[in-house]
Motif scaffolding. Structure first.
Motif, mmCIF file in Angstrom:
data_model
loop_
_atom_site.group_PDB
_atom_site.id
_atom_site.type_symbol
_atom_site.label_atom_id
_atom_site.label_comp_id
_atom_site.label_asym_id
_atom_site.label_seq_id
_atom_site.Cartn_x
_atom_site.Cartn_y
_atom_site.Cartn_z
ATOM 1 N N LYS A 1 0.753 -1.272 -0.156
ATOM 2 C CA LYS A 1 -0.114 0.185 -0.011
ATOM 3 C C LYS A 1 0.967 1.176 0.026
ATOM 4 N N THR A 2 1.742 1.230 0.943
ATOM 5 C CA THR A 2 2.922 2.325 0.872
ATOM 6 C C THR A 2 3.584 2.729 -0.253
ATOM 7 N N LEU A 3 4.233 1.528 -0.908
ATOM 8 C CA LEU A 3 4.662 1.799 -2.237
ATOM 9 C C LEU A 3 3.961 2.343 -3.454
ATOM 10 N N GLN A 4 2.654 1.487 -3.358
ATOM 11 C CA GLN A 4 1.690 2.106 -4.287
ATOM 12 C C GLN A 4 1.161 3.738 -4.014
ATOM 13 N N ASP A 5 1.308 4.136 -2.891
ATOM 14 C CA ASP A 5 1.117 5.809 -2.745
ATOM 15 C C ASP A 5 2.381 6.635 -3.167
ATOM 16 N N TYR B 1 5.684 5.492 -4.578
ATOM 17 C CA TYR B 1 6.781 5.025 -5.287
ATOM 18 C C TYR B 1 7.054 6.017 -6.473
ATOM 19 N N VAL B 2 8.282 6.367 -6.778
ATOM 20 C CA VAL B 2 8.589 7.299 -7.907
ATOM 21 C C VAL B 2 9.114 6.573 -9.069
ATOM 22 N N SER B 3 10.363 5.794 -8.600
ATOM 23 C CA SER B 3 11.199 4.741 -9.526
ATOM 24 C C SER B 3 12.190 3.917 -8.833
ATOM 25 N N SER B 4 12.722 3.080 -9.659
ATOM 26 C CA SER B 4 13.501 2.232 -9.023
ATOM 27 C C SER B 4 14.465 1.784 -10.271
ATOM 28 N N ASP B 5 15.576 1.407 -9.691
ATOM 29 C CA ASP B 5 16.773 0.947 -10.706
ATOM 30 C C ASP B 5 17.762 0.004 -9.988
ATOM 31 N N ILE B 6 18.392 -0.965 -10.819
ATOM 32 C CA ILE B 6 19.276 -1.936 -10.293
ATOM 33 C C ILE B 6 20.923 -1.388 -10.943
ATOM 34 N N HIS B 7 21.690 -1.914 -10.086
ATOM 35 C CA HIS B 7 23.040 -1.719 -10.397
ATOM 36 C C HIS B 7 23.924 -2.716 -9.649
ATOM 37 N N ASN B 8 24.574 -3.647 -10.541
ATOM 38 C CA ASN B 8 25.239 -4.732 -9.671
ATOM 39 C C ASN B 8 24.438 -5.443 -8.491
ATOM 40 N N GLU B 9 24.810 -5.142 -7.273
ATOM 41 C CA GLU B 9 24.113 -5.784 -6.152
ATOM 42 C C GLU B 9 23.023 -4.870 -5.593
ATOM 43 N N MET B 10 22.850 -3.996 -6.010
ATOM 44 C CA MET B 10 22.434 -2.631 -5.440
ATOM 45 C C MET B 10 20.927 -2.220 -6.074
ATOM 46 N N CYS B 11 20.050 -2.090 -5.461
ATOM 47 C CA CYS B 11 18.577 -1.343 -5.838
ATOM 48 C C CYS B 11 18.561 -0.054 -5.237
ATOM 49 N N VAL B 12 18.076 1.118 -6.126
ATOM 50 C CA VAL B 12 17.866 2.373 -5.701
ATOM 51 C C VAL B 12 16.283 2.437 -5.901
ATOM 52 N N SER C 1 11.720 2.021 4.014
ATOM 53 C CA SER C 1 13.100 1.147 4.280
ATOM 54 C C SER C 1 12.832 0.354 5.420
ATOM 55 N N GLY C 2 12.071 0.877 6.449
ATOM 56 C CA GLY C 2 11.729 -0.107 7.585
ATOM 57 C C GLY C 2 10.654 -1.075 7.083
ATOM 58 N N LEU C 3 9.667 -0.825 6.169
ATOM 59 C CA LEU C 3 8.848 -1.903 5.844
ATOM 60 C C LEU C 3 9.808 -2.991 5.270
ATOM 61 N N PHE C 4 10.476 -2.658 4.463
ATOM 62 C CA PHE C 4 11.093 -3.179 3.328
ATOM 63 C C PHE C 4 12.203 -4.307 4.415
ATOM 64 N N ILE D 1 9.860 -5.448 -6.457
ATOM 65 C CA ILE D 1 9.353 -3.989 -6.148
ATOM 66 C C ILE D 1 8.328 -3.847 -7.492
ATOM 67 N N ARG D 2 8.533 -4.023 -8.645
ATOM 68 C CA ARG D 2 7.640 -4.058 -9.889
ATOM 69 C C ARG D 2 6.374 -4.629 -9.354
ATOM 70 N N LYS D 3 6.340 -5.745 -8.711
ATOM 71 C CA LYS D 3 4.942 -6.301 -8.618
ATOM 72 C C LYS D 3 4.168 -5.575 -7.307
ATOM 73 N N LEU D 4 5.075 -5.255 -6.520
ATOM 74 C CA LEU D 4 4.098 -4.260 -5.530
ATOM 75 C C LEU D 4 3.993 -2.962 -5.849
ATOM 76 N N THR D 5 4.445 -2.597 -6.856
ATOM 77 C CA THR D 5 3.932 -1.137 -7.375
ATOM 78 C C THR D 5 3.083 -1.180 -8.629
ATOM 79 N N ASN D 6 2.602 -2.695 -9.127
ATOM 80 C CA ASN D 6 2.098 -2.890 -10.096
ATOM 81 C C ASN D 6 2.410 -2.391 -11.393
#
Length: 155
Positions: A81-85, A87-98, A110-113, A148-153
């Motif tokens: 619910k929070t992410l759907q409200d 969320y702006v964007s996300s991306d990955i690089h190597n082992e990291m997601c932003v 972050s706390g929920l994650f 993240i894509r699933k959670l944000t539809n």
């Protein structure tokens, strides 16, 4: 300087949030100091995560901390619910997601994650609007990005 056990401090913080408008972590440090309780901003930051405090917008455009609703909701439902409200964007690089979210929501997301205890995730850190998710491998990062894509539809 008084030492206060964490659960006692958490109880006091809840009382302070009900009686005061708290805009910044430093406001909580100051409110405790007025009661003779010395804490660092880092301690308050941890307390905010543990108490799952949220920032709510005010009419003047500022934000204040408040207690989460008392109704206990599953972390997965809250995260979705929070992410759907926010969320702006996300991306990955190597082992990291932003993960970019609307301002003021980074610590909450972050706390929920972290509550989700995803086995792929090593650690999360956040600021006001960005969450950095450190994963255990590049494959793990891809899996988290897909989640993240699933959670944000955003399929």
């Amino acid at each position: 300087m008084d030492y206060m056990k964490k659960h006692e401090r958490h109880k006091l913080l809840k009382q302070l949030l009900v009686k005061n408008n708290v805009y910044r972590q430093e406001d909580l440090v100051d409110l405790l100091a007025k009661r003779g309780i010395e804490v660092t901003q880092a301690t308050i930051s941890r307390d905010i995560k543990q108490l799952q405090l949220i920032k709510v917008p005010l009419n003047d455009g500022s934000y204040r901390y408040t207690l989460p609703s008392e109704k206990e909701v599953d972390a997965a439902v809250k995260l979705k619910k929070t992410l759907q409200d926010v969320y702006v964007s996300s991306d990955i690089h190597n082992e990291m997601c932003v993960l970019k979210v609307q301002p003021g929501n980074g610590p909450t997301v972050s706390g929920l994650f972290q509550q989700m205890n995803y086995p792929e995730v090593f650690a999360c850190i956040s600021d006001d609007d960005t969450i950095m998710i450190f994963n255990r491998s590049t494959q793990a990062a891809s899996k988290v990005q897909e989640e993240i894509r699933k959670l944000t539809n955003e399929d």
